[in-house]
Design a protein around this motif. Structure first.
Motif, PDB file in Angstrom:
ATOM      1  N   ASN A  20      -9.686   1.992  -6.006  1.00 35.76           N
ATOM      2  CA  ASN A  20      -8.246   1.814  -5.799  1.00 35.76           C
ATOM      3  C   ASN A  20      -7.871   2.086  -4.342  1.00 35.76           C
ATOM      4  O   ASN A  20      -7.051   1.381  -3.753  1.00 35.76           O
ATOM      5  CB  ASN A  20      -7.453   2.732  -6.724  1.00 35.76           C
ATOM      6  CG  ASN A  20      -7.504   2.285  -8.170  1.00 35.76           C
ATOM      7  OD1 ASN A  20      -7.790   1.114  -8.446  1.00 35.76           O
ATOM      8  ND2 ASN A  20      -7.230   3.178  -9.095  1.00 35.76           N
ATOM      9  N   ASN A  21      -8.476   3.141  -3.767  1.00 37.97           N
ATOM     10  CA  ASN A  21      -8.192   3.473  -2.360  1.00 37.97           C
ATOM     11  C   ASN A  21      -8.633   2.343  -1.436  1.00 37.97           C
ATOM     12  O   ASN A  21      -7.895   1.926  -0.544  1.00 37.97           O
ATOM     13  CB  ASN A  21      -8.917   4.772  -1.977  1.00 37.97           C
ATOM     14  CG  ASN A  21      -8.587   5.223  -0.562  1.00 37.97           C
ATOM     15  OD1 ASN A  21      -7.559   5.818  -0.302  1.00 37.97           O
ATOM     16  ND2 ASN A  21      -9.476   4.929   0.369  1.00 37.97           N
ATOM     17  N   GLN A  22      -9.847   1.822  -1.668  1.00 41.61           N
ATOM     18  CA  GLN A  22     -10.377   0.777  -0.800  1.00 41.61           C
ATOM     19  C   GLN A  22      -9.622  -0.532  -0.996  1.00 41.61           C
ATOM     20  O   GLN A  22      -9.417  -1.282  -0.041  1.00 41.61           O
ATOM     21  CB  GLN A  22     -11.880   0.577  -1.061  1.00 41.61           C
ATOM     22  CG  GLN A  22     -12.735   1.826  -0.771  1.00 41.61           C
ATOM     23  CD  GLN A  22     -12.509   2.362   0.635  1.00 41.61           C
ATOM     24  OE1 GLN A  22     -11.600   3.150   0.852  1.00 41.61           O
ATOM     25  NE2 GLN A  22     -13.317   1.929   1.580  1.00 41.61           N
ATOM     26  N   TRP A  29      -8.177   9.719   3.889  1.00 46.83           N
ATOM     27  CA  TRP A  29      -8.623  10.236   2.573  1.00 46.83           C
ATOM     28  C   TRP A  29     -10.140  10.123   2.437  1.00 46.83           C
ATOM     29  O   TRP A  29     -10.806  11.052   1.970  1.00 46.83           O
ATOM     30  CB  TRP A  29      -7.916   9.457   1.465  1.00 46.83           C
ATOM     31  CG  TRP A  29      -8.240   9.967   0.090  1.00 46.83           C
ATOM     32  CD1 TRP A  29      -7.688  11.014  -0.566  1.00 46.83           C
ATOM     33  CD2 TRP A  29      -9.218   9.429  -0.814  1.00 46.83           C
ATOM     34  NE1 TRP A  29      -8.239  11.173  -1.809  1.00 46.83           N
ATOM     35  CE2 TRP A  29      -9.191  10.207  -1.989  1.00 46.83           C
ATOM     36  CE3 TRP A  29     -10.121   8.365  -0.742  1.00 46.83           C
ATOM     37  CZ2 TRP A  29     -10.011   9.970  -3.073  1.00 46.83           C
ATOM     38  CZ3 TRP A  29     -10.947   8.117  -1.832  1.00 46.83           C
ATOM     39  CH2 TRP A  29     -10.878   8.914  -2.972  1.00 46.83           C
ATOM     40  N   THR A  80      -3.968  -4.041   3.109  1.00 43.78           N
ATOM     41  CA  THR A  80      -3.395  -3.859   4.442  1.00 43.78           C
ATOM     42  C   THR A  80      -4.141  -4.706   5.468  1.00 43.78           C
ATOM     43  O   THR A  80      -3.532  -5.350   6.317  1.00 43.78           O
ATOM     44  CB  THR A  80      -3.469  -2.363   4.842  1.00 43.78           C
ATOM     45  OG1 THR A  80      -2.741  -1.584   3.891  1.00 43.78           O
ATOM     46  CG2 THR A  80      -2.881  -2.158   6.221  1.00 43.78           C
ATOM     47  N   SER A 137     -15.376  -1.655   4.257  1.00 44.06           N
ATOM     48  CA  SER A 137     -14.644  -0.989   3.174  1.00 44.06           C
ATOM     49  C   SER A 137     -15.366  -1.169   1.844  1.00 44.06           C
ATOM     50  O   SER A 137     -15.510  -0.225   1.065  1.00 44.06           O
ATOM     51  CB  SER A 137     -13.219  -1.546   3.097  1.00 44.06           C
ATOM     52  OG  SER A 137     -12.508  -0.923   2.073  1.00 44.06           O
ATOM     53  N   GLN A 177     -10.992   5.708  -8.691  1.00 40.25           N
ATOM     54  CA  GLN A 177     -10.101   6.225  -7.647  1.00 40.25           C
ATOM     55  C   GLN A 177     -10.541   5.724  -6.277  1.00 40.25           C
ATOM     56  O   GLN A 177      -9.714   5.356  -5.441  1.00 40.25           O
ATOM     57  CB  GLN A 177     -10.106   7.752  -7.686  1.00 40.25           C
ATOM     58  CG  GLN A 177      -9.109   8.395  -6.712  1.00 40.25           C
ATOM     59  CD  GLN A 177      -9.121   9.923  -6.815  1.00 40.25           C
ATOM     60  OE1 GLN A 177      -9.825  10.504  -7.653  1.00 40.25           O
ATOM     61  NE2 GLN A 177      -8.353  10.560  -5.965  1.00 40.25           N
ATOM     62  N   ALA A 193      -6.474  -0.790  -1.772  1.00 41.19           N
ATOM     63  CA  ALA A 193      -5.201  -0.627  -1.063  1.00 41.19           C
ATOM     64  C   ALA A 193      -5.400  -0.849   0.441  1.00 41.19           C
ATOM     65  O   ALA A 193      -4.573  -1.470   1.104  1.00 41.19           O
ATOM     66  CB  ALA A 193      -4.624   0.766  -1.326  1.00 41.19           C
ATOM     67  N   PHE A 194      -6.532  -0.342   0.968  1.00 38.15           N
ATOM     68  CA  PHE A 194      -6.829  -0.559   2.388  1.00 38.15           C
ATOM     69  C   PHE A 194      -7.081  -2.034   2.666  1.00 38.15           C
ATOM     70  O   PHE A 194      -6.625  -2.581   3.678  1.00 38.15           O
ATOM     71  CB  PHE A 194      -8.052   0.273   2.799  1.00 38.15           C
ATOM     72  CG  PHE A 194      -8.445   0.070   4.240  1.00 38.15           C
ATOM     73  CD1 PHE A 194      -7.803   0.772   5.249  1.00 38.15           C
ATOM     74  CD2 PHE A 194      -9.454  -0.817   4.586  1.00 38.15           C
ATOM     75  CE1 PHE A 194      -8.154   0.584   6.579  1.00 38.15           C
ATOM     76  CE2 PHE A 194      -9.801  -1.004   5.910  1.00 38.15           C
ATOM     77  CZ  PHE A 194      -9.150  -0.302   6.910  1.00 38.15           C
ATOM     78  N   ARG A 254      -5.336   5.898   3.876  1.00 37.21           N
ATOM     79  CA  ARG A 254      -6.526   5.514   3.105  1.00 37.21           C
ATOM     80  C   ARG A 254      -7.799   5.893   3.862  1.00 37.21           C
ATOM     81  O   ARG A 254      -8.780   6.365   3.270  1.00 37.21           O
ATOM     82  CB  ARG A 254      -6.511   3.998   2.828  1.00 37.21           C
ATOM     83  CG  ARG A 254      -5.235   3.516   2.155  1.00 37.21           C
ATOM     84  CD  ARG A 254      -5.073   4.082   0.762  1.00 37.21           C
ATOM     85  NE  ARG A 254      -3.821   3.676   0.149  1.00 37.21           N
ATOM     86  CZ  ARG A 254      -3.436   4.038  -1.056  1.00 37.21           C
ATOM     87  NH1 ARG A 254      -4.224   4.829  -1.786  1.00 37.21           N
ATOM     88  NH2 ARG A 254      -2.296   3.625  -1.547  1.00 37.21           N
ATOM     89  N   GLY A 291      -2.331   1.761   6.457  1.00 34.91           N
ATOM     90  CA  GLY A 291      -3.702   1.935   5.988  1.00 34.91           C
ATOM     91  C   GLY A 291      -4.345   3.235   6.439  1.00 34.91           C
ATOM     92  O   GLY A 291      -5.395   3.629   5.912  1.00 34.91           O
TER      93      GLY A 291
END
Length: 370
Positions: free
Chosen positions: A106-108, A88, A114, A21, A103, A110-111, A85, A82
């Motif tokens: 932030n996505n990674q 996306w 999880t 990630s 952005q 959030a993953f 994510r 997850g």
């Protein structure tokens, strides 16, 4: 595959997911820095494919990864959380360099949260298994005592042997748990309510040694490894944890050689199976690269704002001239002779060339910020 081996396999794959990630972010930055280098694009696509395969492999099972579909409803829920994510990233895999880096981060992140929940769940499962083993020991010890009272001379040796074997198994379990903590890149320390060290992993031990030139030991007073302005805040944060609070901060930590790094520090209370407070845990995650990237991004944003403000004034004058002249020609086009038309068109062309020069200057300024 035995359950213990399967759990270790899934923990290992989850830890690899964290690495993949973060690697996606790094490769996006490298590709953005060097768009002509196709190797970064190829590595990025390969990493995304591997990341996706492992995620769905843990969720739905994968024979190549040697893991069956997860039957744990909590793990399944974490993985499904997850999945958006992952989808996306996959949906935008060919345009990730055009997406704002914040952005993407932030996505990674959030993953990663999880994934951390999945790893933490297995760690808690290990602790539960350890508790069950100890409970079995107590039951066996009680039964053994009864048997010894009845048949002391016939059962003493087999029982001692059985207890020794159980002790060896406990030691193996302890070693495996320590190996999981030591494999983490985070610094982990557990202290009791008197600020005595209960446990710490290798990363934490190495950090203390590099700063204080002392190898920390279990039972040491943790406060002696904290000094200066951070002394009070460190103690206050732990005291807040003893009252049930969880605290997360970002802090710059210094090392003995004068080098500093940014860390995300989390303080949280730790309780036993009976909800009794044992102490508090300290987790420090290295976020130095992220902070450097944020600093670079902020500097680029400020530079672009400055460029926009500076050159907007230079564009306004020739643009106003063009608008005024074209409006004038539109109204007077029937009354203008050939010489007048040539003069006005020449002025429009002159203003357009000024705009073109300013645009080239802006492009050059923007390119210099990369």
């Amino acid at each position: 595959m035995e359950q213990k081996e399967l759990d270790s396999r899934i923990v290992s794959l989850s830890a690899r997911q964290r690495s993949l990630s973060q690697k996606i972010i790094v490769l996006c930055l490298e590709q953005k820095e060097s768009p002509s280098q196709t190797e970064y694009s190829q590595k990025l696509q390969q990493t995304i494919e591997r990341w996706k395969k492992v995620h769905y492999g843990i969720l739905n099972g994968d024979s190549h990864l040697e893991v069956p579909a997860t039957e744990d409803p909590l793990i399944k829920n974490y993985l499904k959380t997850g999945t958006p994510r992952v989808e996306w990233i996959v949906a935008n895999r060919n345009r990730l360099t055009k997406i704002p880096i914040k952005q993407l981060i932030n996505n990674q992140n959030a993953f990663l949260k999880t994934t951390e929940k999945v790893v933490l769940h297995f760690q808690n499962s290990f602790k539960t298994n350890l508790f069950r083993i100890k409970l079995i020991e107590i039951i066996l010890a009680f039964i053994t005592l009864q048997v010894i009272l009845l048949e002391f001379f016939f059962f003493i040796r087999p029982i001692i042997f059985q207890l020794e074997q159980q002790k060896k198994e406990n030691e193996k379990t302890k070693i495996r748990l320590n190996a999981i903590l030591d494999s983490s890149s985070d610094s982990n320390i557990l202290i009791d309510i008197n600020f005595k060290i209960l446990s710490l992993n290798k990363v934490a031990s190495n950090h203390i040694e590099s700063v204080w030139d002392i190898i920390p030991q279990i039972g040491d007073d943790m406060l002696k490894y904290v000094s200066g302005d951070s002394d009070n805040s460190f103690k206050e944060n732990f005291e807040a944890c003893f009252k049930g609070a969880t605290i997360q901060i970002e802090k710059k930590l210094s090392f003995a050689d004068g080098v500093y790094r940014w860390y995300e520090i989390t303080y949280f209370p730790v309780r036993d199976n009976y909800n009794n407070l044992i102490g508090a845990a300290f987790n420090a995650k290295d976020i130095h690269l992220r902070k450097q990237q944020e600093k670079q991004i902020n500097a680029q944003i400020e530079a672009l704002k400055k460029i926009a403000w500076q050159y907007s004034h230079e564009l306004r004058s020739p643009l106003t001239n063009i608008l005024g002249l074209t409006n004038f020609i539109q109204k007077k086009k029937q009354n203008l002779n050939s010489e007048e038309q040539t003069t006005y068109l020449s002025k429009i062309n002159e203003s357009a060339l000024k705009i073109d020069t300013v645009i080239h200057t802006i492009v050059h300024e923007i390119e210099s910020q990369k």
